[in-house]
Scaffold this motif. Sequence first.
Motif: not given
Length: 274
Positions: A226, A229, A236, A240-241, A247, A269
Amino acid sequence: MTREEKPISDAIDTRSPSVARMYDWLLDGVDNYAADRKACEDLLEIAPSSKVLARNNRAFLRRVVRVLAQEYGIRQFLDHGSGLPTQDNVHQVAQRVDRSCRIVYLDTDPIVLAHGRSRLDQNDRVAVLRADMRETEAIFGTPEVRRLIRKNECTAALFVSVVHCLKDEDVLPMLAAVKARLEPGSFFVICQLVSDRADIRNRVTDLMDRATGGKWGRVRTADEVRAYFDALGLDIIDPGLCDVTDWRPDSELMPRPKADDWVEWGGVGRVPIR
């Protein structure tokens, strides 16, 4: 070269494991050697879900390329540490959305170059380049990149399952150097191996460092990924992450087997448009 390192050799070393060939074996490929298979067997003893993780990671790559091409109109992709060709490579996914999509694959492994040029270089909008992904200035100066990665156009810079191959001191300088060459509105796709378990992080890192002769970084934590980024100031995008299995899955109804000892973690991102 900008570092005090040996230049990339064209010789294929079949006695030492290669990250690209190990990944190929985990995906049930055939472009690997006994040393790669032995290293994978050692890896599976530490992290038994490594094959599941590799498949999940490859599925993420296909989804993210399709999303960026379909929903965000990206037409040029720079794939860092592309690895050996397998089913549904970046150019195949992107060019199904739009035949005009342009892709440059980058890797240091000579076998990737050999197989890549025969299997990936299928039209004049695809190029395979043997390069150290840390050498951003040299990469952007190549004829292939100058021809296919056009200035004043947004790019997707892919760093899918490769950042863990780099030492800590190399990661952010490389990412920042790439960002400096991209248009606002471009995308970074960054994910790497992470684990909440210190024993997994340490044992896998030690194994891979020995197996590759020091050509390895380390397994990290989600917070460390994180931080990449955050340092780049990226916006992002949804969701999100996360574990890349989560995802934008193709279907909520499809089973998504997960690794339980470590995961591929990251996301996408966007370089802010100011």
